[in-house]
Enzyme design. Structure first.
Site, PDB file in Angstrom:
ATOM      1  N   HIS A 265       0.836  -1.198   0.000  1.00  0.00           N
ATOM      2  CA  HIS A 265       0.000   0.000   0.000  1.00  0.00           C
ATOM      3  C   HIS A 265       0.874   1.252   0.000  1.00  0.00           C
ATOM      4  O   HIS A 265       1.910   1.310   0.645  1.00  0.00           O
ATOM      5  CB  HIS A 265      -0.962   0.022   1.192  1.00  0.00           C
ATOM      6  CG  HIS A 265      -0.311  -0.234   2.517  1.00  0.00           C
ATOM      7  ND1 HIS A 265       0.061  -1.501   2.932  1.00  0.00           N
ATOM      8  CD2 HIS A 265       0.032   0.599   3.538  1.00  0.00           C
ATOM      9  CE1 HIS A 265       0.596  -1.441   4.139  1.00  0.00           C
ATOM     10  NE2 HIS A 265       0.604  -0.177   4.526  1.00  0.00           N
ATOM     11  N   LEU A 266       0.416   2.243  -0.740  1.00  0.00           N
ATOM     12  CA  LEU A 266       1.085   3.536  -0.841  1.00  0.00           C
ATOM     13  C   LEU A 266       0.499   4.483   0.196  1.00  0.00           C
ATOM     14  O   LEU A 266      -0.717   4.678   0.252  1.00  0.00           O
ATOM     15  CB  LEU A 266       0.889   4.117  -2.245  1.00  0.00           C
ATOM     16  CG  LEU A 266       1.372   5.558  -2.467  1.00  0.00           C
ATOM     17  CD1 LEU A 266       2.886   5.622  -2.434  1.00  0.00           C
ATOM     18  CD2 LEU A 266       0.839   6.098  -3.800  1.00  0.00           C
TER      19      LEU A 266
END
Length: 347
Positions: A265-266
């Site tokens: 996840h960013l």
């Protein structure tokens, strides 16, 4: 006590229970449905510690066993934690571990787990929305801090329904896979990604951009993921622009070198770090040291090398002194640091 389960990420068979403090050996055979002759029948030795939340892994076979793409070798026992991916041999046959609350009826629990596991595949477990890309209707609670002053008044707690759902599905490290499918958490989604509010934000604005595709960590990323990672970066920047104003602190966009959750996840996070959920040195250093890999740096590595290089012993930086990310002055405690940060907030 929690029970530990070994889960095939390919969804080829039911979960395998790893009893607390007991040795379990797996490899080629009917239990794993591995038929690869390069995999020994006694390839890996596993011993779960349900109190500490990890599994000790020892390679028994000749060919390499790895965790998150790093070979463990024959001489050492290595800790496998929730969020990590165990590759049984030659970077093939990925598994992860989950810790579930113990059942009073173990046989029924095993039957239920196997039944649900046999129905689940990587595709149908995550790709819940394959409709034409669309933006969700944005509710103010979804995209802005919880008070009119722009600060988060308290660290959010899990809703009752979500808590029950997470507990039924596994360890807290699997929580992202629940949240990304929760409409109340979603800010934006299309056919490739979903953006959600971080349940425990570490700043006034903190979102997560996640691919629907099941990708465990940065080490799994390859050149074929470049377009997806670029799309995640572009969406992250758009979200920051659309839901903030000129008086907001600047943003950073990046990934933790070793994610705490078992889905890449960013992070899209404002640099005020004004949140009651920011509680300790590990939290702070995970966003202000080399542990935080800039999104553009990840993109360049994929372009140049076709993979993401994560430094060895990168976790050591989480123990380094508390330094202000703006002026680099060392602070003795978290309360002192948080008070100091107010000097740098936009006026």
């Amino acid at each position: 006590m929690f029970e530990c389960w070994l889960v095939s990420k390919d969804g080829k068979h039911g979960r395998i229970r790893l009893p607390h403090a007991e040795t379990v050996v797996i490899g080629r055979g009917p239990e794993t449905q591995i038929t690869d002759k390069k995999c020994s029948r006694h390839q890996v030795q596993l011993m779960a510690d349900c109190n500490k939340g990890y599994v000790k892994v020892k390679q028994m076979g000749t060919n390499p066993t790895s965790i998150n793409g790093v070979d463990i070798g024959n001489e050492h026992k290595v800790e496998l934690k929730p969020g990590h991916t165990l590759y049984i041999v030659n970077n093939l046959y990925p598994y992860m571990i989950e810790f579930l609350e113990g059942s009073t009826n173990p046989r029924a629990k095993i039957e239920n787990e196997n039944r649900s596991s046999s129905k689940r595949t990587p595709e149908n477990s995550l790709n819940v929305d394959t409709e034409t890309p669309r933006k969700l209707v944005k509710k103010e609670s979804n995209v802005s801090p919880s008070s009119s002053s722009g600060r988060i008044s308290s660290c959010p707690t899990q809703g009752k329904s979500n808590v029950q759902e997470v507990k039924s599905q596994g360890h807290w490290s699997q929580d992202l896979k629940v949240s990304m499918q929760d409409p109340t958490m979603q800010v934006f989604k299309d056919d490739k990604i979903v953006v959600i509010k971080d349940k425990y934000p570490k700043a006034r604005y903190h979102w997560l951009v996640l691919p629907w595709q099941s990708i465990a960590s940065l080490k799994v990323l390859r050149a074929e993921h470049l377009e997806l990672v670029q799309h995640m970066d572009a969406v992250g920047h758009n979200i920051a622009r659309e839901h903030t104003n000129s008086k907001c602190a600047p943003f950073r966009f990046g990934y933790h070198a070793i994610p705490s959750m078992s889905h890449v996840h960013l992070h899209v996070i404002s640099q005020d770090f004004d949140s009651p959920c920011l509680k300790n040195k590990k939290h702070w250093n995970s966003f202000t040291t080399d542990y935080f890999l800039e999104s553009q740096a990840v993109i360049e590595m994929l372009k140049t090398h076709g993979k993401v290089n994560v430094k060895e012993r990168i976790s050591d930086v989480l123990k380094t002194p508390l330094l202000c990310h703006m002026c680099k002055k060392e602070q003795a405690t978290m309360p002192q640091l948080k008070e100091h940060l107010k000097k740098h907030w936009p006026t």
